[in-house]
Design an enzyme around this catalytic site. Structure first.
Site, PDB file in Angstrom:
ATOM      1  N   ASP A 256      -4.947  -1.382  -7.530  1.00 60.73           N
ATOM      2  CA  ASP A 256      -5.208  -0.126  -8.241  1.00 60.73           C
ATOM      3  C   ASP A 256      -4.683  -0.085  -9.672  1.00 60.73           C
ATOM      4  OD1 ASP A 256      -2.367   0.367  -7.892  1.00 60.73           O
ATOM      5  OD2 ASP A 256      -2.845   1.065  -5.878  1.00 60.73           O
TER       6      ASP A 256
ATOM      7  N   ALA B  15       0.802  -1.220   0.000  1.00 66.14           N
ATOM      8  CA  ALA B  15       0.000   0.000   0.000  1.00 66.14           C
ATOM      9  C   ALA B  15       0.835   1.269   0.000  1.00 66.14           C
ATOM     10  CB  ALA B  15      -0.940   0.001   1.204  1.00 66.14           C
TER      11      ALA B  15
ATOM     12  N   CYS C 110     -28.301 -12.019 -15.231  1.00 61.09           N
ATOM     13  CA  CYS C 110     -29.099 -12.881 -14.343  1.00 61.09           C
ATOM     14  C   CYS C 110     -29.550 -12.187 -13.061  1.00 61.09           C
ATOM     15  CB  CYS C 110     -28.313 -14.140 -13.997  1.00 61.09           C
ATOM     16  SG  CYS C 110     -26.970 -13.867 -12.808  1.00 61.09           S
TER      17      CYS C 110
ATOM     18  N   CYS D 152     -25.737  -8.271 -11.767  1.00 59.62           N
ATOM     19  CA  CYS D 152     -25.435  -8.769 -13.106  1.00 59.62           C
ATOM     20  C   CYS D 152     -26.534  -8.340 -14.076  1.00 59.62           C
ATOM     21  CB  CYS D 152     -25.321 -10.287 -13.066  1.00 59.62           C
ATOM     22  SG  CYS D 152     -25.031 -11.043 -14.674  1.00 59.62           S
TER      23      CYS D 152
ATOM     24  N   CYS E 154     -23.851 -16.449 -12.069  1.00 55.21           N
ATOM     25  CA  CYS E 154     -23.561 -17.014 -13.399  1.00 55.21           C
ATOM     26  C   CYS E 154     -22.071 -16.997 -13.753  1.00 55.21           C
ATOM     27  CB  CYS E 154     -24.366 -16.292 -14.472  1.00 55.21           C
ATOM     28  SG  CYS E 154     -23.807 -14.606 -14.819  1.00 55.21           S
TER      29      CYS E 154
ATOM     30  N   GLN F 269       0.554  -6.263  -3.887  1.00 58.33           N
ATOM     31  CA  GLN F 269      -0.620  -6.500  -3.065  1.00 58.33           C
ATOM     32  C   GLN F 269      -1.717  -5.479  -3.377  1.00 58.33           C
ATOM     33  OE1 GLN F 269       2.369  -6.513   0.377  1.00 58.33           O
ATOM     34  NE2 GLN F 269       0.623  -7.550   1.273  1.00 58.33           N
ATOM     35  N   ASN F 270      -1.397  -4.505  -4.230  1.00 61.61           N
ATOM     36  CA  ASN F 270      -2.322  -3.408  -4.516  1.00 61.61           C
ATOM     37  C   ASN F 270      -3.318  -3.789  -5.601  1.00 61.61           C
ATOM     38  OD1 ASN F 270      -0.874  -1.934  -2.634  1.00 61.61           O
ATOM     39  ND2 ASN F 270       0.510  -1.104  -4.187  1.00 61.61           N
TER      40      ASN F 270
ATOM     41  N   ILE G 291       9.192   6.138  -1.182  1.00 58.00           N
ATOM     42  CA  ILE G 291       9.611   5.273  -2.290  1.00 58.00           C
ATOM     43  C   ILE G 291       9.947   6.102  -3.520  1.00 58.00           C
ATOM     44  CG2 ILE G 291       8.887   3.425  -3.856  1.00 58.00           C
ATOM     45  CD1 ILE G 291       6.994   2.502  -1.564  1.00 58.00           C
TER      46      ILE G 291
ATOM     47  N   HIS H 202      -3.490  -9.892  -4.904  1.00 53.17           N
ATOM     48  CA  HIS H 202      -4.745  -9.644  -4.184  1.00 53.17           C
ATOM     49  C   HIS H 202      -5.871  -9.256  -5.138  1.00 53.17           C
ATOM     50  CE1 HIS H 202      -2.585  -8.889  -0.060  1.00 53.17           C
ATOM     51  NE2 HIS H 202      -2.589 -10.161  -0.435  1.00 53.17           N
TER      52      HIS H 202
ATOM     53  N   PRO I 173      -5.436   5.820  -0.203  1.00 52.98           N
ATOM     54  CA  PRO I 173      -5.172   5.609   1.218  1.00 52.98           C
ATOM     55  C   PRO I 173      -4.761   4.184   1.545  1.00 52.98           C
ATOM     56  CG  PRO I 173      -7.542   5.720   0.808  1.00 52.98           C
ATOM     57  CD  PRO I 173      -6.869   6.096  -0.480  1.00 52.98           C
ATOM     58  N   ASP I 174      -3.911   4.077   2.543  1.00 53.26           N
ATOM     59  CA  ASP I 174      -3.540   2.784   3.113  1.00 53.26           C
ATOM     60  C   ASP I 174      -4.682   2.355   4.030  1.00 53.26           C
ATOM     61  OD1 ASP I 174      -2.574   0.706   4.646  1.00 53.26           O
ATOM     62  OD2 ASP I 174      -0.645   1.642   5.062  1.00 53.26           O
ATOM     63  N   PHE I 175      -5.263   1.195   3.785  1.00 54.07           N
ATOM     64  CA  PHE I 175      -6.414   0.744   4.564  1.00 54.07           C
ATOM     65  C   PHE I 175      -6.122   0.698   6.060  1.00 54.07           C
ATOM     66  CE2 PHE I 175      -8.312  -1.923   0.849  1.00 54.07           C
ATOM     67  CZ  PHE I 175      -8.614  -0.742   0.194  1.00 54.07           C
ATOM     68  N   ARG I 176      -4.864   0.413   6.434  1.00 48.73           N
ATOM     69  CA  ARG I 176      -4.554   0.215   7.850  1.00 48.73           C
ATOM     70  C   ARG I 176      -4.028   1.465   8.542  1.00 48.73           C
ATOM     71  NH1 ARG I 176      -4.036  -4.512   5.410  1.00 48.73           N
ATOM     72  NH2 ARG I 176      -4.800  -6.362   6.481  1.00 48.73           N
TER      73      ARG I 176
ATOM     74  N   THR J  52       5.507  -2.010   1.997  1.00 45.01           N
ATOM     75  CA  THR J  52       4.685  -3.019   2.658  1.00 45.01           C
ATOM     76  C   THR J  52       5.270  -3.314   4.027  1.00 45.01           C
ATOM     77  OG1 THR J  52       3.885  -5.295   2.636  1.00 45.01           O
ATOM     78  CG2 THR J  52       5.905  -4.850   1.392  1.00 45.01           C
TER      79      THR J  52
END
Length: 249
Positions: A108, A27, A158, A155, A134, A105-106, A238, A123, A36-39, A196
């Protein structure tokens, strides 16, 4: 911004000398693009009900809660552009003719948008959705407006519940991307761990698949269990680190 020149030079040497480079990104790779970083303190796990939003049983029982919570994340993904870190990795492949095997793991698709050609999305991805009844698959852009509005998706054929092709708790990781991730680790002559915290398994165990004789480099703003095993550790941005080392190549 001050960087340790000796550490950057050593990093540049690792990049020059390795023809096959494995990347494990999380993330923190995407926060610099506004996702955003979920954590984190302001992440989805702290602003929605909890991590149960991504539990597959919860999704099937309460899809309206999932779609309402995920809408701002989807809007952020739509607006996001690859940042300097994504672009630096793509440049390693295009300009320097390295084989760059990205395991992310992203969800996006920013590595793909940056131009990297070998990306294992372990992920899953938000680019597509699949009907739970279906099993027909659809491009997410077809449902861009309702997704951004937080509407439950059904869907067109269906009427079954549509689920984004991301991995929920209680689901197996997609087998083909995870197999590609393992191959990337086995074949690597340099491993970069980017953004990460290495707490989510099985992704967190992937660095153990690498040859112990190759160089390991981690760039993450916080400490991880892997820091002590790495040849170089940068607790910094990074994008800034990869941009700085790219100037030395």
């Amino acid at each position: 911004m001050f960087f340790d020149r000796n550490k950057l030079e050593r990093f540049a040497d690792f990049l020059r000398n390795a023809e096959r480079i494995a990347i494990l990104s999380g993330a923190g790779m995407s926060t610099e693009s506004g996702i955003p970083d979920f954590r984190s303190a302001g992440g989805l796990y702290n602003t929605a009900t909890s991590a149960e939003i991504f539990d597959i049983d919860f999704f099937q029982r309460r899809p309206e809660q999932f779609y309402a919570a995920i809408a701002p994340v989807y809007r952020a993904i739509l607006a996001a552009k690859p940042n300097a870190g994504h672009l630096a990795l793509a440049e390693l492949e295009k300009r320097y003719q390295k084989r760059v095997m990205i395991v992310t793991q992203n969800i996006d698709s920013l590595h793909n948008k940056a131009g990297s050609s070998e990306v294992a999305e372990i992920h899953g991805t938000f680019r597509t959705l699949t009907c739970l009844d279906c099993e027909k698959r659809f491009e997410a852009l077809r449902f861009q407006a309702p997704l951004a509005a937080g509407t439950v998706l059904r869907c067109p054929g269906c009427g079954g519940l549509l689920k984004p092709d991301i991995t929920f708790y209680g689901e197996e990781l997609p087998p083909a991307p995870f197999a590609a991730a393992q191959r990337a680790m086995w074949e690597a002559r340099l491993l970069l761990v980017l953004g990460t915290s290495l707490v989510v398994h099985p992704a967190a165990s992937l660095p153990r698949e690498c040859d112990s004789g190759i160089p390991y480099v981690i760039v993450n703003k916080t400490e991880t269990w892997f820091d002590g095993r790495c040849d170089l550790v940068f607790h910094d941005s990074i994008g800034k680190i990869l941009s700085a080392v790219s100037e030395l190549l």
